[in-house]
Enzyme design. Structure first.
Site, PDB file in Angstrom:
ATOM      1  N   GLU A  48       0.866  -1.181   0.000  1.00 46.17           N
ATOM      2  CA  GLU A  48       0.000   0.000   0.000  1.00 46.17           C
ATOM      3  C   GLU A  48       0.906   1.235   0.000  1.00 46.17           C
ATOM      4  OE1 GLU A  48      -2.755   2.529   3.071  1.00 46.17           O
ATOM      5  OE2 GLU A  48      -2.883   0.340   3.225  1.00 46.17           O
ATOM      6  N   ARG A  52       1.229  10.219   0.633  1.00 48.13           N
ATOM      7  CA  ARG A  52       1.775  11.181   1.580  1.00 48.13           C
ATOM      8  C   ARG A  52       3.042  11.850   1.069  1.00 48.13           C
ATOM      9  NH1 ARG A  52       1.110   8.322   7.560  1.00 48.13           N
ATOM     10  NH2 ARG A  52      -1.149   7.919   7.415  1.00 48.13           N
ATOM     11  N   LYS A 136     -11.201  -0.860   6.532  1.00 48.27           N
ATOM     12  CA  LYS A 136      -9.967  -0.736   7.298  1.00 48.27           C
ATOM     13  C   LYS A 136     -10.315  -0.220   8.690  1.00 48.27           C
ATOM     14  CE  LYS A 136      -7.097   2.816   6.675  1.00 48.27           C
ATOM     15  NZ  LYS A 136      -5.963   3.686   6.244  1.00 48.27           N
TER      16      LYS A 136
END
Length: 228
Positions: A48, A52, A136
């Site tokens: 993943e 960012r 999640k």
């Protein structure tokens, strides 16, 4: 040996082949392929890549191009534009810290399987109501950890929720607490390839971290299967 992932009607069930998903911040795109190759050498062909850093999309694009067998995902999705850009870059699934109907609608229209973030029963119910059966649990440890997740899932047995991926504060020490929970198919882990190791080019260390994590996760999943 690496596991080659192919898309199915239930793409997230494929994450149970690993039990662990490395959650990474890639500071520069030049690190993307060496990172993915280090993970693949350990047998871990999923990742993943969080949105960012400025090079996140280019990193996804390079991994998808150079290692097409990789089940590369994109994390930290906030906006419809994030979803569209990630899908165009080659991401095969997306992960968001929370959920909005607009984000979900965009993911469906783009054909990008989405794991929305949820930390409460109401948030899970809203995501499931909109057709998302995998969430999640985030941030996992700050929201009470494995005990809280178990308690949260108990009354949701008939909700339509199929899978949960806890992320946030998961470590080798508590990984088993999460993977033993029914419906938890994998956990997101940042300790496998932290940004500092990526930036330093410590890909042998990352490979070794990945190998240990994969061995641990698969053993825990086997134990769970035998106790069903």
């Amino acid at each position: 040996m690496s596991t080659v992932i192919t898309d199915t009607a239930d793409p997230f069930a494929l994450l149970s082949e690993f039990g662990i998903v490395p959650v990474v911040e890639i500071p520069e795109a030049r690190f993307a392929v060496p990172l993915a190759r280090a993970l693949a050498e350990a047998g871990l062909t999923t990742i993943e890549v969080t949105m960012r850093t400025p090079d996140a999309l280019e990193s996804i694009r390079q991994i998808a191009t150079e290692l097409p067998e990789f089940y590369v995902g994109v994390g930290t999705l906030f906006t419809p534009a994030n979803v569209i850009d990630a899908q165009a870059a080659g991401a095969r699934f997306g992960v968001s810290p929370g959920y909005t109907p607009l984000l979900g609608q965009t993911a469906r229209e783009a054909g990008l399987p989405l794991i929305p973030g949820a930390a409460t029963a109401s948030e899970i119910m809203a995501a499931v109501e909109d057709g998302f059966d995998t969430v999640k649990f985030f941030p996992a440890e700050l929201n009470g950890g494995a005990k809280a997740l178990s308690a949260l899932l108990a009354p949701l047995a008939a909700s339509g929720l199929r899978h949960v991926m806890p992320t946030g504060g998961v470590t080798p020490d508590n990984l088993g607490d999460y993977l033993r929970i029914p419906r938890v198919i994998a956990a997101g882990g940042t300790w496998i390839a932290p940004r500092a190791l990526i930036q330093a080019g410590e890909f042998d260390t990352i490979r070794d971290n990945a190998a240990r994590a994969l061995t641990q996760a698969r053993a825990l999943l086997r134990d769970k299967d035998t106790t069903k």
